[in-house]
Design a protein around this motif. Structure first.
Motif, PDB file in Angstrom:
ATOM      1  N   ALA A  19       0.830  -1.206   0.000  1.00  0.00           N
ATOM      2  CA  ALA A  19       0.000   0.000   0.000  1.00  0.00           C
ATOM      3  C   ALA A  19       0.862   1.253   0.000  1.00  0.00           C
ATOM      4  O   ALA A  19       0.555   2.233  -0.701  1.00  0.00           O
ATOM      5  N   ALA A  20       1.947   1.260   0.772  1.00  0.00           N
ATOM      6  CA  ALA A  20       2.826   2.432   0.819  1.00  0.00           C
ATOM      7  C   ALA A  20       3.468   2.690  -0.541  1.00  0.00           C
ATOM      8  O   ALA A  20       3.590   3.838  -0.977  1.00  0.00           O
ATOM      9  N   GLU A  21       3.898   1.631  -1.213  1.00  0.00           N
ATOM     10  CA  GLU A  21       4.480   1.792  -2.548  1.00  0.00           C
ATOM     11  C   GLU A  21       3.445   2.344  -3.525  1.00  0.00           C
ATOM     12  O   GLU A  21       3.754   3.219  -4.347  1.00  0.00           O
ATOM     13  N   ALA A  22       2.214   1.852  -3.434  1.00  0.00           N
ATOM     14  CA  ALA A  22       1.152   2.348  -4.309  1.00  0.00           C
ATOM     15  C   ALA A  22       0.855   3.819  -4.024  1.00  0.00           C
ATOM     16  O   ALA A  22       0.601   4.603  -4.947  1.00  0.00           O
ATOM     17  N   CYS A  23       0.906   4.200  -2.749  1.00  0.00           N
ATOM     18  CA  CYS A  23       0.687   5.610  -2.398  1.00  0.00           C
ATOM     19  C   CYS A  23       1.706   6.501  -3.097  1.00  0.00           C
ATOM     20  O   CYS A  23       1.359   7.527  -3.686  1.00  0.00           O
ATOM     21  N   HIS A  24       2.967   6.122  -3.044  1.00  0.00           N
ATOM     22  CA  HIS A  24       4.002   6.946  -3.673  1.00  0.00           C
ATOM     23  C   HIS A  24       3.838   7.002  -5.185  1.00  0.00           C
ATOM     24  O   HIS A  24       4.115   8.039  -5.804  1.00  0.00           O
ATOM     25  N   ARG A  25       3.380   5.920  -5.779  1.00  0.00           N
ATOM     26  CA  ARG A  25       3.132   5.955  -7.231  1.00  0.00           C
ATOM     27  C   ARG A  25       2.040   6.954  -7.574  1.00  0.00           C
ATOM     28  O   ARG A  25       2.054   7.560  -8.647  1.00  0.00           O
ATOM     29  N   HIS A  26       1.094   7.146  -6.656  1.00  0.00           N
ATOM     30  CA  HIS A  26      -0.018   8.069  -6.894  1.00  0.00           C
ATOM     31  C   HIS A  26       0.235   9.468  -6.325  1.00  0.00           C
ATOM     32  O   HIS A  26      -0.671  10.311  -6.354  1.00  0.00           O
ATOM     33  N   GLY A  27       1.419   9.711  -5.792  1.00  0.00           N
ATOM     34  CA  GLY A  27       1.712  11.023  -5.221  1.00  0.00           C
ATOM     35  C   GLY A  27       1.011  11.280  -3.904  1.00  0.00           C
ATOM     36  O   GLY A  27       0.741  12.434  -3.558  1.00  0.00           O
ATOM     37  N   ILE A  28       0.715  10.222  -3.160  1.00  0.00           N
ATOM     38  CA  ILE A  28       0.053  10.329  -1.858  1.00  0.00           C
ATOM     39  C   ILE A  28       1.108  10.215  -0.760  1.00  0.00           C
ATOM     40  O   ILE A  28       1.868   9.240  -0.728  1.00  0.00           O
ATOM     41  N   ALA A  29       1.157  11.204   0.131  1.00  0.00           N
ATOM     42  CA  ALA A  29       2.133  11.178   1.224  1.00  0.00           C
ATOM     43  C   ALA A  29       1.766  10.093   2.219  1.00  0.00           C
ATOM     44  O   ALA A  29       0.595   9.886   2.550  1.00  0.00           O
ATOM     45  N   VAL A  30       2.788   9.398   2.727  1.00  0.00           N
ATOM     46  CA  VAL A  30       2.595   8.302   3.679  1.00  0.00           C
ATOM     47  C   VAL A  30       2.930   8.785   5.085  1.00  0.00           C
ATOM     48  O   VAL A  30       4.033   9.279   5.344  1.00  0.00           O
ATOM     49  N   MET A  31       1.967   8.638   5.994  1.00  0.00           N
ATOM     50  CA  MET A  31       2.166   8.990   7.396  1.00  0.00           C
ATOM     51  C   MET A  31       2.123   7.724   8.243  1.00  0.00           C
ATOM     52  O   MET A  31       1.225   6.895   8.087  1.00  0.00           O
ATOM     53  N   MET A  32       3.104   7.586   9.137  1.00  0.00           N
ATOM     54  CA  MET A  32       3.145   6.445  10.046  1.00  0.00           C
ATOM     55  C   MET A  32       3.242   6.932  11.484  1.00  0.00           C
ATOM     56  O   MET A  32       3.559   8.091  11.744  1.00  0.00           O
TER      57      MET A  32
END
Length: 380
Positions: free
Chosen positions: A261-274
């Motif tokens: 999911a995190a990799e897919a977020c970066h492909r879509h330009g979505i910032a990942v927060m943990m």
């Protein structure tokens, strides 16, 4: 009256470097920055300590902990808000998006009563009275699997400082609680359920999601746009989840549960927060992907204290050690969350921005706050 505070002999942490210098804050705004290990007249001698921007927190459940310090104990809200505000200031957080559950369950054994609208009004009233030390925005945690989400969303408007709406789908057997055994242990322990009551609880939530879920999800998307708030996903687990988030225009993913999911977020330009507790503990308490794994893979953009306010600064320092890059790490708790939330006036030590500043030293590998200023006023 005009006000001025000067910080001298400091190691200033900007978005791309650390350098010796001084910072002048006038009337709550950074007026000037000078390079060089000097101590201007009237300055606070930082004695070589780091000077960083104030921390920006996008997701914390800390206010709810102050409202209910023990199960079934309801604390006076004004006192809870003021204590929460002081705790965050003491942890170096100068901007917070206070998470409030919105969407209630009025039937079944495990009920969740509505509270967000009156609590938000109390929060805003205290802010207007000048009773709060730091900057507060609202974060509405929209519970898709509930009975009243749509009507509760309608109670808020553009004047309510709703900065963030997150799509929270806690339907059993997916996202955060794909492993039903972990959900069972959590829910049964928290609510003292029998085996039969647990099975009824699962069936009730599943039926509720089937009846209201799609309508509630669209309502949350529509109301977030009406408020002018950032829309976030929560607990994305698969590439399909992220694809759906991207379709809504989501630019922030809270706590994706898998590397996929995190990799897919970066492909879509979505910032990942943990979560900071995940990073510090080295693992998720729900058995999901570790924040450290995502950080090492270059898939971590923002850190949230989640349920431990003091963890935010510590996690940033740990990231700085992991990456051997303190400015990049500090940005995960300052510039990056501010940018994600559309706050262009804070999160960086730059001329013209808010005078939200932290002074900190490091002892034995642990950062120690020595002062916190919000708009140039010392708050901790």
């Amino acid at each position: 009256m005009s006000s001025e505070v000067i910080f001298g002999n400091a190691q200033i942490v900007t978005v791309d470097r650390v350098f010796a210098g001084s910072v002048i804050v006038q009337d709550g705004v950074i007026a000037d920055i000078h390079e060089g290990a000097t101590l201007p007249r009237g300055a606070i001698d930082c004695e070589g300590d780091y000077l960083t921007p104030g921390l920006v927190e996008l997701h914390t459940d800390n206010l709810e902990r102050h409202m209910q310090p023990r199960p079934s104990v309801d604390w006076p809200h004004d006192a809870a808000i003021i204590a929460h505000d002081a705790e965050l200031a003491g942890a170096g957080i100068t901007t917070v998006f206070d998470a409030m559950r919105i969407g209630s369950i009025n039937s079944g054994k495990t009920r969740y009563e509505r509270y967000a609208r009156p609590l938000a009004s109390e929060m805003l009233a205290l802010r207007d009275q000048g009773m709060l030390k730091i900057s507060h925005f609202l974060h509405l945690r929209a519970e898709i699997c509930s009975e009243t989400l749509a009507e509760e969303l309608a109670e808020f408007g553009p004047a309510d400082r709703v900065g963030l709406v997150s799509l929270m789908d806690h339907t059993p057997g997916q996202r955060q609680f794909r492993d039903l055994s972990k959900l069972k242990a959590y829910v049964m322990g928290k609510n003292n359920l029998s085996e039969d009551e647990w099975l009824d609880h699962i069936a009730h939530l599943t039926e509720m999601r089937a009846r209201f879920g799609d309508m509630h999800e669209q309502a949350a998307v529509d109301h977030a746009r009406r408020y002018g708030a950032l829309l976030a996903s929560h607990d994305d687990t698969t590439a399909d989840h992220v694809e759906k988030s991207a379709g809504y225009g989501i630019k922030l993913a809270e706590f994706p549960t898998t590397r996929e999911a995190a990799e897919a977020c970066h492909r879509h330009g979505i910032a990942v927060m943990m979560g900071a507790p995940n990073l510090i503990r080295g693992a998720s308490h729900s058995g999901n992907v570790s924040a450290a794994e995502l950080a090492e893979a270059g898939l971590l953009d923002i850190i949230s204290s989640d349920y431990v306010p003091a963890a935010l600064l510590l996690s940033a320092y740990r990231l700085g050690q992991m990456w051997n890059d303190l400015p990049r790490a500090i940005a995960t708790v300052t510039a990056n969350p501010a940018e994600a939330a559309g706050l262009q006036d804070r999160g960086r030590i730059e001329q013209g921005l808010r005078g939200d500043v932290l002074r900190l030293s490091v002892a034995g590998g642990t950062p120690r706050l020595r002062g916190v200023w919000s708009r140039g006023l010392r708050v901790a």
